[in-house]
Write a protein that holds these residues in place. Structure first.
Motif, PDB file in Angstrom:
ATOM      1  N   ILE A 369       0.834  -1.197   0.000  1.00 53.43           N
ATOM      2  CA  ILE A 369       0.000   0.000   0.000  1.00 53.43           C
ATOM      3  C   ILE A 369       0.874   1.254   0.000  1.00 53.43           C
ATOM      4  CG2 ILE A 369      -1.972  -1.120   1.124  1.00 53.43           C
ATOM      5  CD1 ILE A 369      -1.018   0.061   3.772  1.00 53.43           C
ATOM      6  N   GLU A 370       0.283   2.348  -0.422  1.00 51.82           N
ATOM      7  CA  GLU A 370       1.025   3.606  -0.460  1.00 51.82           C
ATOM      8  C   GLU A 370       0.070   4.771  -0.202  1.00 51.82           C
ATOM      9  OE1 GLU A 370       1.792   4.930  -4.795  1.00 51.82           O
ATOM     10  OE2 GLU A 370       1.867   2.728  -4.846  1.00 51.82           O
ATOM     11  N   LYS A 371       0.693   5.913   0.103  1.00 57.55           N
ATOM     12  CA  LYS A 371      -0.078   7.118   0.374  1.00 57.55           C
ATOM     13  C   LYS A 371       0.750   8.319  -0.054  1.00 57.55           C
ATOM     14  CE  LYS A 371      -2.186   9.648   4.253  1.00 57.55           C
ATOM     15  NZ  LYS A 371      -2.430   9.623   5.723  1.00 57.55           N
ATOM     16  N   ASN A 372       0.183   9.118  -0.917  1.00 58.72           N
ATOM     17  CA  ASN A 372       0.902  10.296  -1.428  1.00 58.72           C
ATOM     18  C   ASN A 372       2.270   9.920  -1.996  1.00 58.72           C
ATOM     19  OD1 ASN A 372      -1.238  11.964  -0.548  1.00 58.72           O
ATOM     20  ND2 ASN A 372      -0.290  12.203   1.477  1.00 58.72           N
ATOM     21  N   GLY A 373       2.289   8.773  -2.685  1.00 58.27           N
ATOM     22  CA  GLY A 373       3.519   8.326  -3.317  1.00 58.27           C
ATOM     23  C   GLY A 373       4.503   7.628  -2.399  1.00 58.27           C
ATOM     24  N   LEU A 374       4.168   7.498  -1.129  1.00 61.20           N
ATOM     25  CA  LEU A 374       5.061   6.853  -0.158  1.00 61.20           C
ATOM     26  C   LEU A 374       4.613   5.418   0.068  1.00 61.20           C
ATOM     27  CD1 LEU A 374       7.355   7.078   2.008  1.00 61.20           C
ATOM     28  CD2 LEU A 374       5.542   7.714   3.637  1.00 61.20           C
ATOM     29  N   LYS A 375       5.493   4.466  -0.187  1.00 60.26           N
ATOM     30  CA  LYS A 375       5.198   3.053   0.026  1.00 60.26           C
ATOM     31  C   LYS A 375       5.255   2.723   1.525  1.00 60.26           C
ATOM     32  CE  LYS A 375       5.095   1.308  -4.283  1.00 60.26           C
ATOM     33  NZ  LYS A 375       3.976   0.506  -4.829  1.00 60.26           N
ATOM     34  N   ALA A 376       4.379   1.837   1.955  1.00 58.94           N
ATOM     35  CA  ALA A 376       4.386   1.354   3.347  1.00 58.94           C
ATOM     36  C   ALA A 376       5.442   0.271   3.477  1.00 58.94           C
ATOM     37  CB  ALA A 376       3.007   0.830   3.740  1.00 58.94           C
ATOM     38  N   GLU A 377       6.672   0.688   3.377  1.00 62.15           N
ATOM     39  CA  GLU A 377       7.801  -0.243   3.390  1.00 62.15           C
ATOM     40  C   GLU A 377       8.908   0.338   4.267  1.00 62.15           C
ATOM     41  OE1 GLU A 377      10.806  -2.542   0.218  1.00 62.15           O
ATOM     42  OE2 GLU A 377       9.320  -1.078  -0.483  1.00 62.15           O
ATOM     43  N   PHE A 378       9.462  -0.489   5.135  1.00 64.16           N
ATOM     44  CA  PHE A 378      10.565  -0.050   5.997  1.00 64.16           C
ATOM     45  C   PHE A 378      11.380  -1.265   6.431  1.00 64.16           C
ATOM     46  CE2 PHE A 378       6.868  -0.784   8.689  1.00 64.16           C
ATOM     47  CZ  PHE A 378       7.368  -1.512   9.758  1.00 64.16           C
ATOM     48  N   SER A 379      12.526  -1.004   7.003  1.00 59.96           N
ATOM     49  CA  SER A 379      13.415  -2.072   7.461  1.00 59.96           C
ATOM     50  C   SER A 379      13.238  -2.318   8.949  1.00 59.96           C
ATOM     51  CB  SER A 379      14.882  -1.713   7.186  1.00 59.96           C
ATOM     52  OG  SER A 379      15.136  -1.653   5.802  1.00 59.96           O
ATOM     53  N   CYS A 380      13.409  -3.565   9.345  1.00 59.24           N
ATOM     54  CA  CYS A 380      13.499  -3.936  10.751  1.00 59.24           C
ATOM     55  C   CYS A 380      14.820  -4.668  10.945  1.00 59.24           C
ATOM     56  CB  CYS A 380      12.337  -4.829  11.177  1.00 59.24           C
ATOM     57  SG  CYS A 380      12.495  -5.410  12.888  1.00 59.24           S
ATOM     58  N   ILE A 381      15.657  -4.154  11.810  1.00 57.84           N
ATOM     59  CA  ILE A 381      16.977  -4.738  12.018  1.00 57.84           C
ATOM     60  C   ILE A 381      17.013  -5.493  13.345  1.00 57.84           C
ATOM     61  CG2 ILE A 381      18.225  -3.132  10.543  1.00 57.84           C
ATOM     62  CD1 ILE A 381      18.838  -1.408  12.916  1.00 57.84           C
ATOM     63  N   TYR A 382      17.922  -6.462  13.400  1.00 56.62           N
ATOM     64  CA  TYR A 382      18.102  -7.265  14.608  1.00 56.62           C
ATOM     65  C   TYR A 382      19.576  -7.651  14.698  1.00 56.62           C
ATOM     66  CZ  TYR A 382      18.555 -11.373  11.634  1.00 56.62           C
ATOM     67  OH  TYR A 382      19.004 -12.269  10.689  1.00 56.62           O
ATOM     68  N   PRO A 383      20.074  -8.028  15.864  1.00 54.71           N
ATOM     69  CA  PRO A 383      21.482  -8.403  15.984  1.00 54.71           C
ATOM     70  C   PRO A 383      21.764  -9.734  15.308  1.00 54.71           C
ATOM     71  CG  PRO A 383      20.350  -8.736  18.065  1.00 54.71           C
ATOM     72  CD  PRO A 383      19.382  -8.020  17.167  1.00 54.71           C
ATOM     73  N   SER A 384      22.695  -9.739  14.393  1.00 50.58           N
ATOM     74  CA  SER A 384      23.055 -10.961  13.675  1.00 50.58           C
ATOM     75  C   SER A 384      23.429 -12.063  14.659  1.00 50.58           C
ATOM     76  CB  SER A 384      24.240 -10.689  12.750  1.00 50.58           C
ATOM     77  OG  SER A 384      23.915  -9.723  11.780  1.00 50.58           O
TER      78      SER A 384
END
Length: 545
Positions: A369-384
């Motif tokens: 999904i998106e809003k005003n051209g911005l995708k609902a996408e982000f990173s989630c990081i964790y300790p390797s």
């Protein structure tokens, strides 16, 4: 003087918690990937007065004023009071304590039969010195509210606070008393104490050696010789399979492996896993250390709440954790100060409605999904290397695809997490059975500092008011009501139904391999940690005859 047991026992009674620097765990990550050399392996019939324990993280110091034992029994040192397995306090060095009616003056009477392992007697002066040193260190032991600690005589110490502080006994339960006469720069690597165990040797990134303190004023431990080795979770399991260790802290992802001669103990914990989600937009700002701040996707309240409603926590506990865990809804599930209204049911249709009502839609058919051209996408990081955080993060990411949200899961180092956690989601690990964790997680003046407590940047005058009221309360009832309102007061709060700076996912069981014939005693509820909570009751361990 008001005797403290009459009105603070419930609030201040809590279990051990390990947060050396809290959720991020700045302890040294284990670098010893090898099992114990053949020459050092224990025999098929282990010594009945010895034990070898594999844990996942190495402390930075054995100095209680610098954080050793924070939230745990420091074992080398004695504490004024200590926790019991049934969530109450009992005296240790203290024989009695009282609090003035205004909540500002604590008076402790200490025993006169305690000695440091160098033969010197423990006095009230050592207690005062320890507390003043811990305050000056400004480390993980928070004594900023303490004005002074002073010895009136050899067995009486008076502590004066600048304001009533309902968590003071919780702090004292993990601050080991150090000897004023033998304290120096090398104390953290060569400590002297009056606890049930003596320090013997520390080989960095390899092992710690302890031996029973035969002159201990309490019950002398049955386990005389203790070797603590630092191993990754895979190496620890290999050591169990090779019969090289007696006890090994493992994980839910590995705990289904059966090993002859060992049994699994799944220890209840307040150790949770959840996402921090930056609540601020990306406006080009940085922290004092230069780390970028803000995320244009997670700053949207509906995104955070949709994730919270859209995930199936029980499914993750059952499948990802192999049943070694339970759904989590807050930082303090099940505690007396927890607000039961924070529990939420999985509701995917409602999550989708939240997003649609806010204008999010899949405009190009790519599933995001998106809003005003911005995708609902982000990173989630964790300790390797942390298989549990990885598995939980991947499971959440897979579930929220049904909402049109794309979470990219990535393992990295703690150093990199320290730079990225203010602008990206992090799969964090917390877990404290004491209420001060709530205070540090959400207070406004702790937002965006260069530590792990509030990287999401949450601020609220309303929350701050409840936090302060809870900290300064003089009764457990008053304190607990305010801790609950921090989470949800019917209108707002830190809960996922409220401002949702966190999406809590699961509470873990601490999966531990134990050699048959060894009893590790009645384990208190564990807090967050990579094995150190396991040894908090080491003096109770025994081998069966």
């Amino acid at each position: 003087m008001i005797h403290i047991n009459k009105f603070l026992t419930i609030l201040l009674s809590a279990t051990m918690v390990f947060t050396m620097t809290a959720c991020g765990n700045r302890n040294k990550e284990p670098s010893n990937e090898n099992v114990i050399p053949q020459s050092e392996r224990i025999s098929e019939e282990p010594e009945k007065d010895s034990v070898v324990i594999a844990i996942g993280s190495e402390p930075e110091t054995l100095d209680p004023t610098q954080g050793w034992g924070h939230g745990n029994s420091p074992i080398v040192q004695s504490t004024l009071v200590k926790y019991t397995a049934d969530l109450t306090f009992e005296n240790d060095l203290a024989t009695d304590y009282s609090l003035s009616p205004d909540g500002l003056t604590w008076t402790f009477l200490i025993r006169d039969d305690a000695f440091f392992t160098d033969g010197e007697k423990v006095t009230a002066s050592d207690v005062a010195f320890t507390l003043e040193t811990a305050k000056a260190a400004q480390g993980s032991v928070d004594l900023t509210y303490m004005e002074s600690a002073a010895a009136q005589d050899d067995t009486t110490v008076v502590v004066t606070l600048s304001k009533p502080t309902s968590i003071f006994l919780n702090t004292l339960a993990s601050v080991g008393i150090v000897p004023e006469h033998a304290y120096g720069e090398d104390y953290g690597t060569n400590p002297v104490g009056s606890g049930p165990y003596r320090f013997v040797e520390w080989k960095p990134q390899e092992q710690l050696l302890f031996t029973a303190n035969e002159d201990y004023y309490g019950i002398v431990p049955a386990i005389k010789n203790v070797t603590v080795v630092f191993m990754s979770e895979d190496a620890a399991l290999a050591a169990v399979q090779a019969g090289e260790v007696d006890v090994a802290y493992s994980t839910a992802t590995l705990g289904t492996t059966e090993v002859a001669g060992y049994h699994i103990e799944a220890i209840t914990s307040a150790d949770n896993r959840g996402f921090t989600l930056p609540v601020l937009p990306n406006e080009g700002k940085t922290t004092q250390s230069g780390a970028p701040v803000g995320n244009d996707v997670t700053c949207n309240h509906e995104i955070r709440q949709a994730i919270a409603y859209g995930i199936n926590r029980q499914q993750i506990a059952d499948i990802v954790l192999n049943g070694f865990g339970r759904p989590a809804y807050s930082e303090n599930d099940g505690m007396p100060w927890n607000n039961p209204e924070v529990v939420m049911e999985t509701d995917v249709p409602y999550a989708k409605k939240l997003l649609a009502d806010a204008g999010w839609a899949d405009m190009d058919g790519d599933g995001i999904i998106e809003k005003n051209g911005l995708k609902a996408e982000f990173s989630c990081i964790y300790p390797s290397g942390d298989s549990v955080r990885q598995a939980v993060a991947v499971a959440v990411a897979e579930q929220v695809k049904a909402l049109g949200i794309q979470i990219n899961v990535e393992g990295t180092s703690w150093d990199e997490i320290m730079q990225r956690m203010f602008s990206e989601a992090v799969m964090m690990g917390w877990g404290s059975a004491i209420p001060n964790e709530t205070y540090y997680l959400y207070r406004s003046d702790g937002a965006l500092l260069d530590d792990f407590y509030n990287p999401e940047g949450y601020r609220s005058d309303v929350t701050d008011g409840y936090l302060d009221a809870a900290m300064e309360a003089l009764t457990s009832e008053e304190a607990n009501e305010n801790w609950k309102k921090v989470q949800w007061d019917g209108m707002t709060g830190t809960a996922m139904q409220g401002e949702c700076p966190w999406v809590w996912v699961v509470n873990l069981d601490h999966v531990t391999y134990v050699r048959d014939g060894l009893s590790i005693g009645e384990q208190p509820i564990h807090g967050h940690g990579h094995g150190l909570p396991l040894i908090q009751n080491l003096q109770e361990w025994t081998w069966e005859e």
